[in-house]
Motif scaffolding. Sequence first.
Motif, short mmCIF file in Angstrom:
data_model
loop_
_atom_site.label_atom_id
_atom_site.label_comp_id
_atom_site.label_asym_id
_atom_site.label_seq_id
_atom_site.Cartn_x
_atom_site.Cartn_y
_atom_site.Cartn_z
N SER A 119 0.85 -1.20 0.00
CA SER A 119 0.00 0.00 0.00
C SER A 119 0.87 1.24 0.00
O SER A 119 2.01 1.24 0.50
CB SER A 119 -0.96 0.00 1.19
N PHE A 120 0.30 2.29 -0.57
CA PHE A 120 1.00 3.55 -0.72
C PHE A 120 0.24 4.69 -0.05
O PHE A 120 0.23 5.81 -0.54
CB PHE A 120 1.22 3.84 -2.21
N ASP A 121 -0.39 4.38 1.08
CA ASP A 121 -1.03 5.40 1.89
C ASP A 121 -0.01 6.51 2.12
O ASP A 121 1.19 6.24 2.27
CB ASP A 121 -1.44 4.75 3.23
N PRO A 122 -0.42 7.77 2.14
CA PRO A 122 0.54 8.87 2.28
C PRO A 122 1.41 8.84 3.54
O PRO A 122 2.44 9.50 3.59
CB PRO A 122 -0.35 10.12 2.28
N ARG A 123 1.04 8.04 4.54
CA ARG A 123 1.88 7.96 5.74
C ARG A 123 3.24 7.35 5.44
O ARG A 123 4.21 7.65 6.12
CB ARG A 123 1.17 7.16 6.84
N LEU A 124 3.31 6.48 4.43
CA LEU A 124 4.57 5.85 3.99
C LEU A 124 5.43 5.38 5.16
O LEU A 124 6.62 5.70 5.27
CB LEU A 124 5.34 6.82 3.08
N ARG A 125 4.83 4.56 6.04
CA ARG A 125 5.50 4.08 7.27
C ARG A 125 6.54 3.00 7.03
O ARG A 125 7.28 2.66 7.93
CB ARG A 125 4.45 3.52 8.24
N ARG A 126 6.56 2.40 5.84
CA ARG A 126 7.45 1.26 5.54
C ARG A 126 7.24 0.13 6.55
O ARG A 126 8.19 -0.50 7.01
CB ARG A 126 8.91 1.70 5.46
N GLN A 127 6.00 -0.14 6.87
CA GLN A 127 5.64 -1.22 7.79
C GLN A 127 5.68 -2.54 7.03
O GLN A 127 5.03 -2.68 6.00
CB GLN A 127 4.24 -0.95 8.35
N VAL A 128 6.46 -3.50 7.53
CA VAL A 128 6.60 -4.81 6.89
C VAL A 128 6.00 -5.85 7.83
O VAL A 128 6.38 -5.94 9.00
CB VAL A 128 8.09 -5.13 6.59
N LEU A 129 5.06 -6.64 7.29
CA LEU A 129 4.34 -7.63 8.09
C LEU A 129 4.28 -8.97 7.36
O LEU A 129 4.41 -9.03 6.14
CB LEU A 129 2.90 -7.16 8.35
N THR A 130 4.06 -10.03 8.15
CA THR A 130 3.83 -11.36 7.60
C THR A 130 2.53 -11.89 8.20
O THR A 130 2.34 -11.83 9.43
CB THR A 130 4.98 -12.33 7.98
N LYS A 131 1.65 -12.39 7.34
CA LYS A 131 0.39 -12.96 7.83
C LYS A 131 0.69 -14.18 8.69
O LYS A 131 1.47 -15.05 8.31
CB LYS A 131 -0.50 -13.35 6.66
N ALA A 132 0.06 -14.23 9.85
CA ALA A 132 0.27 -15.34 10.78
C ALA A 132 -0.74 -16.46 10.51
O ALA A 132 -1.87 -16.20 10.10
CB ALA A 132 0.11 -14.85 12.22
N ARG A 133 -0.31 -17.68 10.72
CA ARG A 133 -1.25 -18.79 10.63
C ARG A 133 -2.33 -18.59 11.69
O ARG A 133 -2.03 -18.22 12.81
CB ARG A 133 -0.54 -20.11 10.89
N GLY A 134 -3.55 -18.81 11.31
CA GLY A 134 -4.65 -18.66 12.26
C GLY A 134 -5.15 -17.23 12.40
O GLY A 134 -6.04 -16.96 13.17
N GLY A 135 -4.57 -16.29 11.67
CA GLY A 135 -5.04 -14.90 11.70
C GLY A 135 -4.04 -13.96 12.33
O GLY A 135 -3.15 -14.37 13.07
N GLY A 136 -4.19 -12.71 12.04
CA GLY A 136 -3.30 -11.68 12.57
C GLY A 136 -2.02 -11.58 11.76
O GLY A 136 -1.86 -12.26 10.74
N TYR A 137 -1.11 -10.73 12.24
CA TYR A 137 0.13 -10.47 11.52
C TYR A 137 1.30 -10.39 12.47
O TYR A 137 1.15 -9.96 13.62
CB TYR A 137 0.01 -9.14 10.75
N HIS A 138 2.47 -10.81 11.98
CA HIS A 138 3.72 -10.66 12.70
C HIS A 138 4.45 -9.47 12.11
O HIS A 138 4.40 -9.24 10.90
CB HIS A 138 4.63 -11.89 12.50
N THR A 139 5.19 -8.73 12.92
CA THR A 139 6.02 -7.66 12.43
C THR A 139 7.24 -8.25 11.74
O THR A 139 7.84 -9.21 12.24
CB THR A 139 6.47 -6.74 13.58
N GLY A 140 7.59 -7.72 10.58
CA GLY A 140 8.75 -8.20 9.83
C GLY A 140 8.39 -9.39 8.96
O GLY A 140 7.26 -9.85 8.92
N LEU A 141 9.41 -9.89 8.26
CA LEU A 141 9.23 -11.07 7.41
C LEU A 141 9.64 -12.31 8.18
O LEU A 141 10.64 -12.31 8.87
CB LEU A 141 10.06 -10.94 6.13
N ARG A 142 8.86 -13.36 8.06
CA ARG A 142 9.15 -14.62 8.77
C ARG A 142 9.51 -15.69 7.79
O ARG A 142 9.05 -15.76 6.71
CB ARG A 142 7.92 -15.07 9.57
#
Length: 142
Positions: A119-142
Amino acid sequence: MATWLSPHFTLEELTATQQRGLDNTPSAQVTANLRATAERMEAVRELLGGHPILVSSGYRSPAVNRAVGGAVRSAHLTGQAVDFVCHRFGTPKAICRKLADSPLAFDQLIEEGTWVHVSFDPRLRRQVLTKARGGGYHTGLR
């Protein structure tokens, strides 16, 4: 006839939906956002060796977003997010690694398992996430 937003991305591919019967026509403002998103996706394509990108989701009207279970504040609603794959480059994880390690300006980059969300929302936070098994997200790449 295709409406080209950038050299490799069309309005039609960034507004396509499988939600039959639901209007997914973008407003003038969303169309302007889609043009800016398409230009940013050109930079993504270049980072991925110029290989073709297959878009699975771009703009989603509120009705389409509800139908697919999208987040209430999804950047898809404003035409500032794209879900995609680039098979000739590699796996979604490899794509995310490449984009995260680049200077590309983005708000969110999510390795969703079988696709990538950027996403390119104007906040441009450079947030990197990985979808977790069972729902939710982890911070960073796993």
